[in-house]
Design a protein around this motif. Structure first.
Motif, short mmCIF file in Angstrom:
data_model
loop_
_atom_site.label_atom_id
_atom_site.label_comp_id
_atom_site.label_asym_id
_atom_site.label_seq_id
_atom_site.Cartn_x
_atom_site.Cartn_y
_atom_site.Cartn_z
N PRO A 257 2.35 6.87 -5.75
CA PRO A 257 2.07 7.45 -7.07
C PRO A 257 1.08 8.60 -7.07
CG PRO A 257 2.00 5.05 -7.15
CD PRO A 257 2.03 5.44 -5.70
N ILE A 258 0.22 8.72 -6.05
CA ILE A 258 -0.82 9.75 -6.09
C ILE A 258 -0.41 11.03 -5.35
CG2 ILE A 258 -2.61 8.00 -6.28
CD1 ILE A 258 -3.27 8.46 -3.34
N LEU A 259 0.75 11.04 -4.70
CA LEU A 259 1.16 12.23 -3.95
C LEU A 259 1.71 13.29 -4.89
CD1 LEU A 259 2.90 10.57 -0.86
CD2 LEU A 259 0.67 11.69 -0.94
N TRP B 81 7.55 10.78 0.94
CA TRP B 81 7.04 9.41 0.96
C TRP B 81 7.98 8.45 0.24
CZ3 TRP B 81 3.76 8.26 4.46
CH2 TRP B 81 3.12 7.03 4.45
N LEU B 82 8.70 8.96 -0.76
CA LEU B 82 9.69 8.11 -1.44
C LEU B 82 10.78 7.69 -0.45
CD1 LEU B 82 10.86 6.85 -4.02
CD2 LEU B 82 12.03 9.02 -4.46
N MET B 83 11.18 8.60 0.43
CA MET B 83 12.16 8.24 1.45
C MET B 83 11.58 7.20 2.42
SD MET B 83 14.71 10.07 0.52
CE MET B 83 14.07 9.95 -1.14
N TRP C 270 5.44 7.51 11.15
CA TRP C 270 6.36 8.13 12.10
C TRP C 270 7.64 8.58 11.41
CZ3 TRP C 270 7.55 10.76 16.11
CH2 TRP C 270 8.86 10.72 16.63
N PHE C 271 8.19 7.72 10.55
CA PHE C 271 9.42 8.10 9.85
C PHE C 271 9.16 9.27 8.89
CE2 PHE C 271 12.51 7.97 6.43
CZ PHE C 271 13.70 7.92 7.13
N GLY C 272 8.03 9.24 8.19
CA GLY C 272 7.72 10.34 7.29
C GLY C 272 7.59 11.65 8.04
N LEU C 273 6.94 11.63 9.21
CA LEU C 273 6.81 12.84 10.02
C LEU C 273 8.17 13.32 10.50
CD1 LEU C 273 5.02 14.89 11.51
CD2 LEU C 273 4.83 13.23 13.38
N LEU C 274 8.99 12.37 10.98
CA LEU C 274 10.32 12.73 11.46
C LEU C 274 11.17 13.34 10.35
CD1 LEU C 274 12.43 12.62 13.75
CD2 LEU C 274 13.04 10.32 12.96
N LEU D 264 0.82 -1.20 0.00
CA LEU D 264 0.00 0.00 0.00
C LEU D 264 0.86 1.25 0.00
CD1 LEU D 264 -2.83 1.36 0.39
CD2 LEU D 264 -2.45 1.15 2.85
N ILE D 265 1.91 1.25 0.84
CA ILE D 265 2.80 2.41 0.94
C ILE D 265 3.52 2.68 -0.38
CG2 ILE D 265 4.97 3.19 2.02
CD1 ILE D 265 4.06 1.68 4.55
#
Length: 412
Positions: A157-159, A176-178, A308-312, A150-151
Motif C-alpha cells: 500500500p505504501i509504494l 510489488w503487486l506481481m 528476488w522475484f521482484g528484481l527479476l 508484511l509483503i
C-alpha cells in the motif's frame, strides 16, 4: 404483518439457525463448554442486543453483551478448573464468534453472517487436521507466512504507483503487486502440499509441485531418482505433470492481467496440456505406484524469494522494452528465451503487462510466452540429464516433447 416485523422475525430465525449450525458440532464433544442450546441462545442474544442498539441508539448495549458472554465463559472455565475438569478455550472463542455473527444479522449483513458461520463450523470440525498441519510447519515456515503479511498488507500500500526509469517501465506498486500475486499462488500450493503430503501419490504431487515450483520439483525428483533407480518412472511422471500445471499457471496469470491476450493463448495452451497428459498416463500405468517422496521445496513467501522475484520481474520489464526498441520482435523473443530458462512467471507477467500498456502486440506477447515455456522445459530437461537417471531422462524427454510439440508447430 408489517414488513418491519417480518424482517425482525427473519433475523431471529436466521440467528437460531446459525447458532444451531455451530452448536451441533460442539454438542458432539465430551469436554465442551457449550453445546447446541448455548450456541443458539448466544447467537440469538447477539441479534437481540444488536436490534436494541439499532432501535434505541445505545452502543453500550453491544459492548455490554460481549462483556456478559466473556464473563460467562470465564466463570465456567474457573469452575471447571476448580473441579479439575479439562477444558480448552476453543469453545469460549467460538461463543464470542457466535455472538458477533448474531450481531451482524440485523445490520444487513446476513450473507457475511452465513459465511462466517460456515467457516467457523469448518474450523471447529477439522481440529485434528489443523493440528497435524500446524505440527508439519517449521518455525521458518511460520515466519515466512508472517512475511507474506508484511509483503501484501504493509509494503504494497505504501509504494508509489507511477513509472520510473528507462521507458517509464518501472512502476514500484505494479512490480510489488506481481510479487504479492505470485507469492500468494505459490503459498497456496505450498500449504496444500504440506496438508496432502504423500497421501495420493505421484500425480497429486506433480500438480502441487507445479503450483509451488516446477523447477524445484524437477531438481528434487532428479536427485531422488539418482539415489533410488526405482523412482525414475515416478520422477518423470511428477515432473511432467508439474510442467503441465505451469500451463495452467500461465493461463491464470495472463487472464488476471489481460484477458484479451488469454483468448489468443487458450487453444495453444489447452492443446499442449492435453498432449502432455498422454505420456503422463502411459507412465502412470507402467509405474510401480510405490510411496512417493515429497518434493523438497523452500517456503515460497520468504522475503528473499519475494525480493528476488521482484528484481527479476523489473529486469525483464526493462529488457523486453529495450529489446523491442533496439532489435524489434527478435529482441523480445531473445529475452523470452533467456528469462524462461529459470522462471516462466516473470516473463508471462511482463508480456501481459506490456500488452496492457500498449508496448507489445498480443501476437508478440503470445509467441514470447510460448518461447519462454519451451526454454524452461529445455532447462529442466538438462537438469534431469545432469542429476537424474538415464531412464528418468528418456521418459521426461518423451513427456516434454509432447508438451512442446504443439507450440513448436505454431511457432514454425
Amino acid at each position: 404483518m408489517e414488513a418491519a416485523s417480518l424482517q425482525l422475525l427473519e433475523n431471529y430465525l436466521l440467528a437460531i439457525l446459525l447458532g444451531a449450525l455451530m452448536g451441533l458440532e460442539r454438542e458432539r464433544k465430551d469436554t465442551r463448554l457449550a453445546g447446541l442450546r448455548t450456541f443458539i441462545l448466544t447467537t440469538l442474544f447477539g441479534t437481540i442486543c444488536s436490534q436494541i442498539s439499532i432501535s434505541a441508539p445505545h452502543s453500550w448495549i453491544l459492548f455490554g453483551g460481549i462483556i456478559a458472554v466473556t464473563v460467562q465463559s470465564a466463570m465456567v472455565h474457573f469452575l471447571r478448573f476448580r473441579a479439575d475438569i479439562s477444558a480448552g478455550l476453543t469453545t469460549s472463542v467460538a461463543l464470542l464468534t457466535a455472538y458477533g455473527i448474531g450481531v451482524l444479522i440485523p445490520l444487513g449483513q446476513s450473507l457475511e453472517a452465513i459465511t462466517l458461520s460456515l467457516i467457523t463450523t469448518v474450523i471447529l470440525y477439522f481440529k485434528p487436521q489443523l493440528q497435524e498441519f500446524s505440527r508439519k510447519l517449521s518455525e521458518r515456515d511460520i515466519f515466512a507466512i508472517f512475511q507474506f503479511g508484511l509483503i501484501a498488507f504493509i509494503i504494497l500500500p505504501i509504494l508509489p504507483n507511477r513509472g520510473y526509469g528507462p521507458y517509464n517501465a518501472l512502476n514500484p506498486a505494479n512490480i510489488w503487486l506481481m510479487v504479492v500475486m505470485i507469492s500468494a499462488l505459490n503459498l497456496i500450493g505450498y500449504i496444500t502440499l504440506k496438508l496432502v503430503g504423500q497421501r495420493w501419490g505421484g500425480p497429486v504431487l506433480g500438480i502441487l509441485g507445479g503450483l509451488v515450483s516446477s523447477t524445484a520439483t524437477t531438481l528434487s525428483f532428479s536427485r531422488h531418482s539418482r539415489s533410488n533407480n526405482e523412482l525414475s518412472m515416478t520422477g518423470a511422471l511428477v515432473v511432467s505433470i508439474a510442467s503441465a500445471v505451469v500451463l495452467i499457471r500461465i493461463a491464470f496469470l495472463v487472464g488476471i492481467i489481460h484477458l484479451q491476450l488469454l483468448t489468443q493463448l487458450t487453444i495453444p495452451l489447452l492443446i499442449m496440456f492435453l498432449a502432455g497428459q498422454v505420456p503422463a498416463f502411459l507412465i502412470w500405468r507402467q509405474s510401480s505406484h510405490q510411496e512417493t517422496p515429497l518434493p523438497v521445496t523452500r517456503n515460497p513467501v520468504e522475503m528473499r524469494q519475494a525480493l528476488w522475484f521482484g528484481l527479476l520481474y523489473a529486469i525483464i520489464l526493462l529488457a523486453v522494452s529495450a529489446g523491442k526498441d533496439f532489435l524489434g520482435d527478435g529482441g523480445v523473443y531473445i529475452v523470452a528465451l533467456v528469462s524462461g530458462l529459470t522462471d516462466v512467471d516473470a516473463i508471462t507477467l511482463t508480456n501481459a503487462r506490456l500488452v496492457e500498456t500498449g508496448t507489445l502486440a498480443e501476437s508478440q506477447a503470445a509467441i514470447s510466452i510460448l518461447l519462454a515455456y519451451i526454454s524452461n522445459l529445455a532447462f529442466k530437461l538438462a537438469m534431469v540429464g545432469v542429476l537424474g537417471t538415464r531412464k528418468m531422462l528418456l521418459w521426461t524427454m518423451f513427456c516434454f516433447i509432447c508438451l512442446a510439440a504443439p507450440a513448436l508447430l505454431i511457432l514454425l
